[in-house]
Design a protein around this motif. Structure first.
Motif, PDB file in Angstrom:
ATOM      1  N   ASN A  65      -0.579  37.714 -16.384  1.00 19.99           N
ATOM      2  CA  ASN A  65      -0.007  38.012 -17.374  1.00 19.99           C
ATOM      3  C   ASN A  65       1.400  38.898 -16.880  1.00 19.99           C
ATOM      4  OD1 ASN A  65      -1.438  37.405 -19.491  1.00 19.99           O
ATOM      5  ND2 ASN A  65      -2.856  39.441 -19.395  1.00 19.99           N
ATOM      6  N   ILE A  66       1.407  39.536 -15.845  1.00 18.56           N
ATOM      7  CA  ILE A  66       2.463  40.247 -14.879  1.00 18.56           C
ATOM      8  C   ILE A  66       3.413  39.215 -14.633  1.00 18.56           C
ATOM      9  CG2 ILE A  66       3.104  41.506 -12.899  1.00 18.56           C
ATOM     10  CD1 ILE A  66       0.706  43.173 -13.050  1.00 18.56           C
ATOM     11  N   ARG A  67       3.060  37.999 -14.129  1.00 21.11           N
ATOM     12  CA  ARG A  67       3.838  37.031 -13.575  1.00 21.11           C
ATOM     13  C   ARG A  67       4.479  36.436 -14.816  1.00 21.11           C
ATOM     14  NH1 ARG A  67       0.817  33.760 -10.380  1.00 21.11           N
ATOM     15  NH2 ARG A  67       1.451  35.200  -8.839  1.00 21.11           N
ATOM     16  N   LEU A  68       3.974  36.446 -15.925  1.00 20.12           N
ATOM     17  CA  LEU A  68       4.396  35.699 -17.264  1.00 20.12           C
ATOM     18  C   LEU A  68       5.596  36.982 -17.966  1.00 20.12           C
ATOM     19  CD1 LEU A  68       4.338  33.258 -19.316  1.00 20.12           C
ATOM     20  CD2 LEU A  68       2.736  34.832 -20.399  1.00 20.12           C
ATOM     21  N   LYS A  69       4.974  37.748 -17.762  1.00 24.31           N
ATOM     22  CA  LYS A  69       5.877  38.828 -18.551  1.00 24.31           C
ATOM     23  C   LYS A  69       6.962  39.290 -17.769  1.00 24.31           C
ATOM     24  CE  LYS A  69       2.584  40.507 -21.776  1.00 24.31           C
ATOM     25  NZ  LYS A  69       2.127  41.486 -22.380  1.00 24.31           N
ATOM     26  N   TRP A  70       7.039  39.558 -16.431  1.00 23.05           N
ATOM     27  CA  TRP A  70       7.998  40.162 -15.682  1.00 23.05           C
ATOM     28  C   TRP A  70       8.589  39.112 -14.777  1.00 23.05           C
ATOM     29  CZ3 TRP A  70       5.789  45.288 -14.114  1.00 23.05           C
ATOM     30  CH2 TRP A  70       5.843  46.454 -15.088  1.00 23.05           C
ATOM     31  N   GLU A  71       7.733  38.381 -13.940  1.00 23.38           N
ATOM     32  CA  GLU A  71       8.384  37.620 -12.924  1.00 23.38           C
ATOM     33  C   GLU A  71       9.326  36.534 -13.331  1.00 23.38           C
ATOM     34  OE1 GLU A  71       7.165  35.258  -8.773  1.00 23.38           O
ATOM     35  OE2 GLU A  71       5.511  35.738 -10.411  1.00 23.38           O
ATOM     36  N   GLU A  72       8.741  35.493 -14.291  1.00 18.31           N
ATOM     37  CA  GLU A  72       9.377  34.360 -14.926  1.00 18.31           C
ATOM     38  C   GLU A  72      10.978  34.923 -15.297  1.00 18.31           C
ATOM     39  OE1 GLU A  72       6.944  31.935 -17.294  1.00 18.31           O
ATOM     40  OE2 GLU A  72       5.494  31.533 -15.515  1.00 18.31           O
ATOM     41  N   PRO A  73      10.862  35.826 -16.582  1.00 18.83           N
ATOM     42  CA  PRO A  73      12.377  36.173 -16.814  1.00 18.83           C
ATOM     43  C   PRO A  73      13.153  36.871 -15.672  1.00 18.83           C
ATOM     44  CG  PRO A  73      10.604  37.198 -18.451  1.00 18.83           C
ATOM     45  CD  PRO A  73       9.847  36.636 -17.155  1.00 18.83           C
ATOM     46  N   PHE A  74      12.627  37.481 -14.654  1.00 19.01           N
ATOM     47  CA  PHE A  74      13.269  37.827 -13.603  1.00 19.01           C
ATOM     48  C   PHE A  74      13.898  37.036 -12.697  1.00 19.01           C
ATOM     49  CE2 PHE A  74      13.717  39.641  -9.352  1.00 19.01           C
ATOM     50  CZ  PHE A  74      14.623  40.592  -9.451  1.00 19.01           C
ATOM     51  N   MET A  75      13.504  35.900 -12.559  1.00 21.63           N
ATOM     52  CA  MET A  75      13.826  34.601 -11.737  1.00 21.63           C
ATOM     53  C   MET A  75      14.690  33.915 -12.285  1.00 21.63           C
ATOM     54  SD  MET A  75      11.807  35.157  -8.945  1.00 21.63           S
ATOM     55  CE  MET A  75      12.253  33.386  -8.187  1.00 21.63           C
ATOM     56  N   ASP A  85      20.543  42.009 -19.819  1.00 17.11           N
ATOM     57  CA  ASP A  85      19.618  41.132 -20.749  1.00 17.11           C
ATOM     58  C   ASP A  85      18.308  41.470 -20.432  1.00 17.11           C
ATOM     59  OD1 ASP A  85      21.740  40.861 -22.373  1.00 17.11           O
ATOM     60  OD2 ASP A  85      21.855  38.617 -21.541  1.00 17.11           O
ATOM     61  N   TYR A  86      17.673  41.063 -19.201  1.00 19.57           N
ATOM     62  CA  TYR A  86      16.300  41.258 -18.609  1.00 19.57           C
ATOM     63  C   TYR A  86      16.006  42.691 -18.802  1.00 19.57           C
ATOM     64  CZ  TYR A  86      12.534  41.871 -15.407  1.00 19.57           C
ATOM     65  OH  TYR A  86      11.349  42.241 -14.735  1.00 19.57           O
ATOM     66  N   MET A  87      16.753  43.813 -18.235  1.00 16.49           N
ATOM     67  CA  MET A  87      16.108  45.069 -18.601  1.00 16.49           C
ATOM     68  C   MET A  87      15.960  45.349 -19.885  1.00 16.49           C
ATOM     69  SD  MET A  87      15.576  46.157 -15.425  1.00 16.49           S
ATOM     70  CE  MET A  87      15.580  47.977 -15.543  1.00 16.49           C
ATOM     71  N   LEU A  88      16.653  45.067 -21.015  1.00 16.90           N
ATOM     72  CA  LEU A  88      16.654  45.683 -22.218  1.00 16.90           C
ATOM     73  C   LEU A  88      15.577  44.465 -23.014  1.00 16.90           C
ATOM     74  CD1 LEU A  88      20.305  45.948 -23.052  1.00 16.90           C
ATOM     75  CD2 LEU A  88      18.769  47.876 -22.650  1.00 16.90           C
ATOM     76  N   HIS A  90      13.087  42.524 -21.604  1.00 20.18           N
ATOM     77  CA  HIS A  90      11.769  42.532 -20.783  1.00 20.18           C
ATOM     78  C   HIS A  90      11.062  43.769 -20.327  1.00 20.18           C
ATOM     79  CE1 HIS A  90      11.787  38.172 -21.670  1.00 20.18           C
ATOM     80  NE2 HIS A  90      12.807  38.118 -21.299  1.00 20.18           N
ATOM     81  N   PHE A  91      11.950  44.182 -19.494  1.00 21.06           N
ATOM     82  CA  PHE A  91      11.540  45.367 -18.386  1.00 21.06           C
ATOM     83  C   PHE A  91      11.174  46.661 -19.394  1.00 21.06           C
ATOM     84  CE2 PHE A  91      11.633  48.819 -15.413  1.00 21.06           C
ATOM     85  CZ  PHE A  91      10.829  48.424 -14.556  1.00 21.06           C
ATOM     86  N   VAL A  92      12.436  47.149 -20.016  1.00 14.77           N
ATOM     87  CA  VAL A  92      12.081  48.336 -20.574  1.00 14.77           C
ATOM     88  C   VAL A  92      11.188  48.317 -21.738  1.00 14.77           C
ATOM     89  CG1 VAL A  92      13.531  50.131 -22.092  1.00 14.77           C
ATOM     90  CG2 VAL A  92      14.409  49.136 -20.043  1.00 14.77           C
ATOM     91  N   PRO A  93      10.941  47.363 -22.568  1.00 16.65           N
ATOM     92  CA  PRO A  93       9.990  47.321 -23.712  1.00 16.65           C
ATOM     93  C   PRO A  93       8.563  47.320 -23.084  1.00 16.65           C
ATOM     94  CG  PRO A  93      11.499  45.560 -24.302  1.00 16.65           C
ATOM     95  CD  PRO A  93      12.015  46.175 -22.825  1.00 16.65           C
ATOM     96  N   LEU A  94       8.481  46.729 -21.840  1.00 12.15           N
ATOM     97  CA  LEU A  94       6.894  46.728 -21.277  1.00 12.15           C
ATOM     98  C   LEU A  94       6.888  48.104 -20.773  1.00 12.15           C
ATOM     99  CD1 LEU A  94       7.027  43.048 -19.478  1.00 12.15           C
ATOM    100  CD2 LEU A  94       5.499  44.100 -21.505  1.00 12.15           C
ATOM    101  N   THR A 108       7.540  60.275 -32.003  1.00 12.56           N
ATOM    102  CA  THR A 108       8.716  60.632 -31.228  1.00 12.56           C
ATOM    103  C   THR A 108       8.304  61.239 -29.999  1.00 12.56           C
ATOM    104  OG1 THR A 108      10.093  60.579 -33.225  1.00 12.56           O
ATOM    105  CG2 THR A 108      11.140  61.598 -31.551  1.00 12.56           C
ATOM    106  N   ALA A 109       7.520  61.983 -30.128  1.00 14.11           N
ATOM    107  CA  ALA A 109       6.999  63.032 -29.048  1.00 14.11           C
ATOM    108  C   ALA A 109       6.365  62.124 -27.952  1.00 14.11           C
ATOM    109  CB  ALA A 109       6.037  64.134 -29.445  1.00 14.11           C
ATOM    110  N   ASP A 110       5.679  61.142 -28.132  1.00 15.40           N
ATOM    111  CA  ASP A 110       5.138  60.182 -27.453  1.00 15.40           C
ATOM    112  C   ASP A 110       5.833  59.034 -26.538  1.00 15.40           C
ATOM    113  OD1 ASP A 110       2.855  61.506 -27.777  1.00 15.40           O
ATOM    114  OD2 ASP A 110       1.939  60.051 -29.209  1.00 15.40           O
ATOM    115  N   MET A 111       7.283  59.126 -27.320  1.00 19.51           N
ATOM    116  CA  MET A 111       7.871  58.049 -26.746  1.00 19.51           C
ATOM    117  C   MET A 111       8.831  58.360 -25.284  1.00 19.51           C
ATOM    118  SD  MET A 111       9.093  55.919 -30.025  1.00 19.51           S
ATOM    119  CE  MET A 111      10.247  54.971 -29.080  1.00 19.51           C
ATOM    120  N   GLY A 112       8.960  57.594 -24.472  1.00 17.55           N
ATOM    121  CA  GLY A 112       9.684  57.663 -23.329  1.00 17.55           C
ATOM    122  C   GLY A 112       8.718  58.072 -22.025  1.00 17.55           C
TER     123      GLY A 112
END
Length: 131
Positions: A65-75, A85-88, A90-94, A108-112
């Motif tokens: 799951n980590i490889r699918l969600k982070w590594e493949e788009p990063f490559m 684009d990757y940061m907005l 893939h990375f930030v939403p995860l 709103t208090a739980d975000m961030g």
């Protein structure tokens, strides 16, 4: 007259000391080292067997799951615009989710909070240095 055994009689040699006994006498800690080495082998076997059979596949799925969600788009990042684009996308939403695990929107208090876990982390923002 010739010294030595008579014709036809076996030659007797003085008894030779056992090399193990000699080694132990010269190295008195050798028995302790041998016992410790055997202990380490037994302990290692027990630890490996205590983990149980490799029937649990959750670490495998977690890594996939980590490889699918982070590594493949990063490559696929080839330029600065791809990086943003990757940061907005893939990375930030995860790292900073907007929904809980059951699909409810976060307050709103739980975000961030990284990973959506407010009890564990809090982002501080930019660090400023004073002279």
């Amino acid at each position: 007259m010739v010294d030595g055994p008579a014709e036809g009689q076996p030659t007797t040699l003085p008894p030779q000391p056992n090399w193990i006994r000699v080694w132990i006498r010269r190295n008195p800690k050798s028995i302790d080292a041998l016992v410790y080495f055997i202990f380490l082998i037994v302990f290692t076997c027990i630890v490996f067997n205590a983990q149980g059979p490799p029937a649990d596949s959750s670490p495998f799925h977690m890594i996939n799951n980590i490889r699918l969600k982070w590594e493949e788009p990063f490559m696929s990042v080839q330029s600065a615009s791809d990086w943003f684009d990757y940061m907005l996308d893939h990375f930030v939403p995860l790292m900073f989710p907007v929904r809980w695990y059951n699909g409810d929107l976060m307050a709103t208090a739980d975000m961030g909070w990284p990973g959506g876990q407010p009890e564990m982390y809090r982002t501080l923002g930019a660090v400023s240095v004073r002279h």
